[in-house]
Design a protein around this motif. Structure first.
Motif, PDB file in Angstrom:
ATOM      1  N   VAL A 144     -11.533 -15.119 -19.342  1.00  0.00           N
ATOM      2  CA  VAL A 144     -11.352 -16.165 -20.372  1.00  0.00           C
ATOM      3  C   VAL A 144     -11.915 -14.559 -21.363  1.00  0.00           C
ATOM      4  CG1 VAL A 144     -12.563 -17.222 -22.381  1.00  0.00           C
ATOM      5  CG2 VAL A 144     -12.358 -17.580 -19.769  1.00  0.00           C
ATOM      6  N   ARG A 145     -13.263 -14.544 -21.190  1.00  0.00           N
ATOM      7  CA  ARG A 145     -13.274 -13.769 -22.890  1.00  0.00           C
ATOM      8  C   ARG A 145     -12.230 -12.269 -23.159  1.00  0.00           C
ATOM      9  NH1 ARG A 145     -19.508 -14.803 -23.787  1.00  0.00           N
ATOM     10  NH2 ARG A 145     -19.777 -16.193 -23.874  1.00  0.00           N
ATOM     11  N   TYR A 146     -12.279 -11.542 -22.075  1.00  0.00           N
ATOM     12  CA  TYR A 146     -11.462 -10.008 -22.081  1.00  0.00           C
ATOM     13  C   TYR A 146     -10.470 -10.067 -22.859  1.00  0.00           C
ATOM     14  CZ  TYR A 146     -14.792  -6.854 -19.902  1.00  0.00           C
ATOM     15  OH  TYR A 146     -15.569  -6.167 -19.683  1.00  0.00           O
ATOM     16  N   PRO A 147      -9.314 -11.001 -22.848  1.00  0.00           N
ATOM     17  CA  PRO A 147      -7.710 -11.320 -23.629  1.00  0.00           C
ATOM     18  C   PRO A 147      -8.089 -11.095 -25.180  1.00  0.00           C
ATOM     19  CG  PRO A 147      -7.881 -12.463 -21.218  1.00  0.00           C
ATOM     20  CD  PRO A 147      -8.944 -11.282 -21.674  1.00  0.00           C
ATOM     21  N   LEU A 148      -9.253 -11.789 -25.161  1.00  0.00           N
ATOM     22  CA  LEU A 148      -9.929 -12.027 -26.698  1.00  0.00           C
ATOM     23  C   LEU A 148     -10.191 -11.057 -27.373  1.00  0.00           C
ATOM     24  CD1 LEU A 148     -11.076 -15.931 -26.434  1.00  0.00           C
ATOM     25  CD2 LEU A 148      -8.421 -14.742 -27.354  1.00  0.00           C
ATOM     26  N   TYR A 149     -10.979 -10.008 -26.387  1.00  0.00           N
ATOM     27  CA  TYR A 149     -12.283  -9.061 -27.140  1.00  0.00           C
ATOM     28  C   TYR A 149     -11.003  -7.930 -27.192  1.00  0.00           C
ATOM     29  CZ  TYR A 149     -16.842 -10.638 -25.268  1.00  0.00           C
ATOM     30  OH  TYR A 149     -17.601 -11.098 -25.076  1.00  0.00           O
ATOM     31  N   ALA A 150      -9.942  -8.031 -26.136  1.00  0.00           N
ATOM     32  CA  ALA A 150      -8.595  -6.819 -26.635  1.00  0.00           C
ATOM     33  C   ALA A 150      -8.150  -6.721 -27.948  1.00  0.00           C
ATOM     34  CB  ALA A 150      -7.254  -7.283 -25.424  1.00  0.00           C
ATOM     35  N   GLU A 151      -8.256  -7.972 -28.518  1.00  0.00           N
ATOM     36  CA  GLU A 151      -7.668  -8.120 -29.813  1.00  0.00           C
ATOM     37  C   GLU A 151      -7.860  -7.333 -30.916  1.00  0.00           C
ATOM     38  OE1 GLU A 151      -7.582 -12.629 -31.506  1.00  0.00           O
ATOM     39  OE2 GLU A 151      -6.338 -12.920 -29.423  1.00  0.00           O
ATOM     40  N   ALA A 152      -9.847  -6.386 -30.697  1.00  0.00           N
ATOM     41  CA  ALA A 152     -10.622  -5.945 -31.980  1.00  0.00           C
ATOM     42  C   ALA A 152      -9.856  -4.867 -31.799  1.00  0.00           C
ATOM     43  CB  ALA A 152     -11.845  -5.430 -30.633  1.00  0.00           C
ATOM     44  N   ASP A 153     -10.294  -3.955 -32.889  1.00  0.00           N
ATOM     45  CA  ASP A 153      -9.446  -2.900 -33.703  1.00  0.00           C
ATOM     46  C   ASP A 153      -9.694  -1.526 -32.425  1.00  0.00           C
ATOM     47  OD1 ASP A 153      -8.531  -3.825 -36.107  1.00  0.00           O
ATOM     48  OD2 ASP A 153     -10.945  -3.778 -36.713  1.00  0.00           O
ATOM     49  N   ILE A 154     -10.693  -1.203 -32.114  1.00  0.00           N
ATOM     50  CA  ILE A 154     -11.129  -0.080 -31.111  1.00  0.00           C
ATOM     51  C   ILE A 154     -11.413  -0.522 -29.708  1.00  0.00           C
ATOM     52  CG2 ILE A 154     -12.324   1.966 -30.735  1.00  0.00           C
ATOM     53  CD1 ILE A 154     -12.197   2.179 -33.612  1.00  0.00           C
ATOM     54  N   THR A 155     -11.131  -0.078 -28.700  1.00  0.00           N
ATOM     55  CA  THR A 155     -11.641  -0.639 -27.710  1.00  0.00           C
ATOM     56  C   THR A 155     -12.436   1.085 -26.784  1.00  0.00           C
ATOM     57  OG1 THR A 155     -10.394  -1.819 -27.115  1.00  0.00           O
ATOM     58  CG2 THR A 155     -11.668  -1.289 -25.094  1.00  0.00           C
ATOM     59  N   VAL A 156     -13.716   0.357 -26.607  1.00  0.00           N
ATOM     60  CA  VAL A 156     -14.597   2.088 -26.050  1.00  0.00           C
ATOM     61  C   VAL A 156     -14.671   1.247 -25.027  1.00  0.00           C
ATOM     62  CG1 VAL A 156     -16.550   3.465 -26.199  1.00  0.00           C
ATOM     63  CG2 VAL A 156     -14.949   3.074 -28.493  1.00  0.00           C
ATOM     64  N   PRO A 157     -14.974   2.226 -23.879  1.00  0.00           N
ATOM     65  CA  PRO A 157     -15.107   2.248 -22.232  1.00  0.00           C
ATOM     66  C   PRO A 157     -16.268   2.156 -22.273  1.00  0.00           C
ATOM     67  CG  PRO A 157     -13.324   2.920 -22.007  1.00  0.00           C
ATOM     68  CD  PRO A 157     -13.705   3.213 -23.631  1.00  0.00           C
ATOM     69  N   ILE A 158     -17.553   1.370 -22.142  1.00  0.00           N
ATOM     70  CA  ILE A 158     -19.103   2.193 -22.049  1.00  0.00           C
ATOM     71  C   ILE A 158     -19.874   3.020 -20.907  1.00  0.00           C
ATOM     72  CG2 ILE A 158     -20.368  -0.041 -22.973  1.00  0.00           C
ATOM     73  CD1 ILE A 158     -20.981  -0.474 -20.150  1.00  0.00           C
ATOM     74  N   ALA A 159     -19.949   4.186 -20.911  1.00  0.00           N
ATOM     75  CA  ALA A 159     -20.396   5.419 -20.819  1.00  0.00           C
ATOM     76  C   ALA A 159     -21.163   4.736 -19.498  1.00  0.00           C
ATOM     77  CB  ALA A 159     -20.585   6.617 -21.531  1.00  0.00           C
ATOM     78  N   LYS A 160     -21.701   5.407 -18.973  1.00  0.00           N
ATOM     79  CA  LYS A 160     -22.813   5.440 -17.623  1.00  0.00           C
ATOM     80  C   LYS A 160     -23.810   6.636 -17.996  1.00  0.00           C
ATOM     81  CE  LYS A 160     -20.615   3.664 -13.555  1.00  0.00           C
ATOM     82  NZ  LYS A 160     -20.633   1.428 -13.504  1.00  0.00           N
ATOM     83  N   GLY A 161     -24.914   6.850 -18.170  1.00  0.00           N
ATOM     84  CA  GLY A 161     -25.326   7.520 -17.888  1.00  0.00           C
ATOM     85  C   GLY A 161     -26.293   7.235 -19.372  1.00  0.00           C
ATOM     86  N   PRO A 162     -26.712   8.207 -20.455  1.00  0.00           N
ATOM     87  CA  PRO A 162     -27.413   7.589 -21.638  1.00  0.00           C
ATOM     88  C   PRO A 162     -26.951   7.341 -22.580  1.00  0.00           C
ATOM     89  CG  PRO A 162     -27.705   9.780 -20.954  1.00  0.00           C
ATOM     90  CD  PRO A 162     -26.799   9.391 -19.508  1.00  0.00           C
ATOM     91  N   HIS A 163     -27.009   6.486 -23.753  1.00  0.00           N
ATOM     92  CA  HIS A 163     -26.967   5.715 -24.355  1.00  0.00           C
ATOM     93  C   HIS A 163     -25.429   6.210 -25.633  1.00  0.00           C
ATOM     94  CE1 HIS A 163     -27.641   1.750 -23.720  1.00  0.00           C
ATOM     95  NE2 HIS A 163     -28.455   1.827 -23.056  1.00  0.00           N
ATOM     96  N   ILE A 164     -26.195   7.494 -26.239  1.00  0.00           N
ATOM     97  CA  ILE A 164     -25.531   8.262 -26.977  1.00  0.00           C
ATOM     98  C   ILE A 164     -23.918   9.233 -25.859  1.00  0.00           C
ATOM     99  CG2 ILE A 164     -26.254  10.647 -25.509  1.00  0.00           C
ATOM    100  CD1 ILE A 164     -26.000  10.101 -29.602  1.00  0.00           C
ATOM    101  N   ARG A 165     -24.365   8.957 -24.865  1.00  0.00           N
ATOM    102  CA  ARG A 165     -22.285   9.338 -25.600  1.00  0.00           C
ATOM    103  C   ARG A 165     -21.281   7.921 -25.138  1.00  0.00           C
ATOM    104  NH1 ARG A 165     -23.394  10.921 -18.010  1.00  0.00           N
ATOM    105  NH2 ARG A 165     -24.203  12.027 -18.312  1.00  0.00           N
ATOM    106  N   THR A 166     -21.694   6.723 -25.550  1.00  0.00           N
ATOM    107  CA  THR A 166     -20.805   6.126 -26.383  1.00  0.00           C
ATOM    108  C   THR A 166     -21.057   6.006 -27.436  1.00  0.00           C
ATOM    109  OG1 THR A 166     -21.687   4.650 -23.846  1.00  0.00           O
ATOM    110  CG2 THR A 166     -20.625   3.407 -26.170  1.00  0.00           C
ATOM    111  N   VAL A 167     -22.314   6.144 -28.108  1.00  0.00           N
ATOM    112  CA  VAL A 167     -22.201   6.317 -29.866  1.00  0.00           C
ATOM    113  C   VAL A 167     -21.087   7.329 -29.811  1.00  0.00           C
ATOM    114  CG1 VAL A 167     -23.763   6.663 -31.213  1.00  0.00           C
ATOM    115  CG2 VAL A 167     -24.624   5.938 -29.788  1.00  0.00           C
ATOM    116  N   ASN A 168     -21.166   8.361 -29.246  1.00  0.00           N
ATOM    117  CA  ASN A 168     -19.848   9.757 -29.498  1.00  0.00           C
ATOM    118  C   ASN A 168     -18.624   9.041 -28.983  1.00  0.00           C
ATOM    119  OD1 ASN A 168     -22.533  11.169 -30.592  1.00  0.00           O
ATOM    120  ND2 ASN A 168     -22.432  12.149 -28.495  1.00  0.00           N
ATOM    121  N   LYS A 169     -18.250   8.881 -28.348  1.00  0.00           N
ATOM    122  CA  LYS A 169     -17.419   7.791 -27.768  1.00  0.00           C
ATOM    123  C   LYS A 169     -17.041   6.831 -29.259  1.00  0.00           C
ATOM    124  CE  LYS A 169     -16.513   7.277 -23.019  1.00  0.00           C
ATOM    125  NZ  LYS A 169     -16.402   6.617 -22.226  1.00  0.00           N
TER     126      LYS A 169
END
Length: 187
Positions: A144-169
């Motif tokens: 239900v939610r993924y098609p609505l989340y896809a309306e966000a301005d930016i999509t960032v796949p979360i990185a496995k491992g340290p959160h800093i990887r996702t922050v940098n993305k």
């Protein structure tokens, strides 16, 4: 990437996505890097209502919770730039989604099923997963939610491992988004 990250955001950033993708953790670290205040909409709802999110759901139902959530998000996004971590369902109601899209750069932190399930199984405070089959419920929420989340301005796949990887993305993608849609960060 500019050395002064704070120049990237002249408007609020709102993180959206399913529970367990790390919106709060990523949001705190992103806010620190951007030198912006951080808010978590669930924490702000709890402060405003004097109840836990789970207690609010139980006593008043999801519809009442979503209305309170909309009011809190609208208030938080009126004013100076901030980083806002939203609840997993905040981007779903059309009125709240419209507020988020109008007042903030929206960033969908997109997670895969197994990573999210592993993360949400660490604690039992997720009201929507208080069901006999949480895995089935999570699949339903994703459908239900993924098609609505896809309306966000930016999509960032979360990185496995340290959160800093996702922050940098997220930082890199905000810089790209601003360059393509708003103009250089120093304008």
């Amino acid at each position: 990437m500019p050395s002064d990250y704070s120049a990237l955001c002249a408007q609020p950033i709102a993180l959206v996505g399913l529970m367990g993708v790390g919106k709060t953790t990523i949001g705190r670290r992103l806010a620190k890097r951007l030198d912006l205040p951080f808010f978590d909409s669930d924490d702000e709802i709890e402060k405003a209502s004097g109840r836990t999110v789970a207690g609010y759901f139980k006593d008043h139902g999801e519809e009442a919770f979503r209305e309170g959530e909309r009011r809190v998000i609208d208030r938080l996004l009126t004013g100076k730039p901030i980083v806002l971590a939203t609840g997993g369902g905040a981007f779903i109601p059309e009125t709240t989604r419209a507020i988020l899209k109008e007042k903030a750069i929206t960033v969908w932190l997109k997670g895969d099923f197994e990573t999210i399930m592993e993360r949400v199984s660490r604690k039992d405070t997720r009201p929507l997963l208080q069901v006999p089959n949480p895995r089935k419920k999570m699949r339903e929420l994703m459908d239900v939610r993924y098609p609505l989340y896809a309306e966000a301005d930016i999509t960032v796949p979360i990185a496995k491992g340290p959160h800093i990887r996702t922050v940098n993305k997220v930082l890199r993608m905000i810089e790209t988004y601003r360059a393509e849609n708003i103009g250089p960060a120093n304008e």
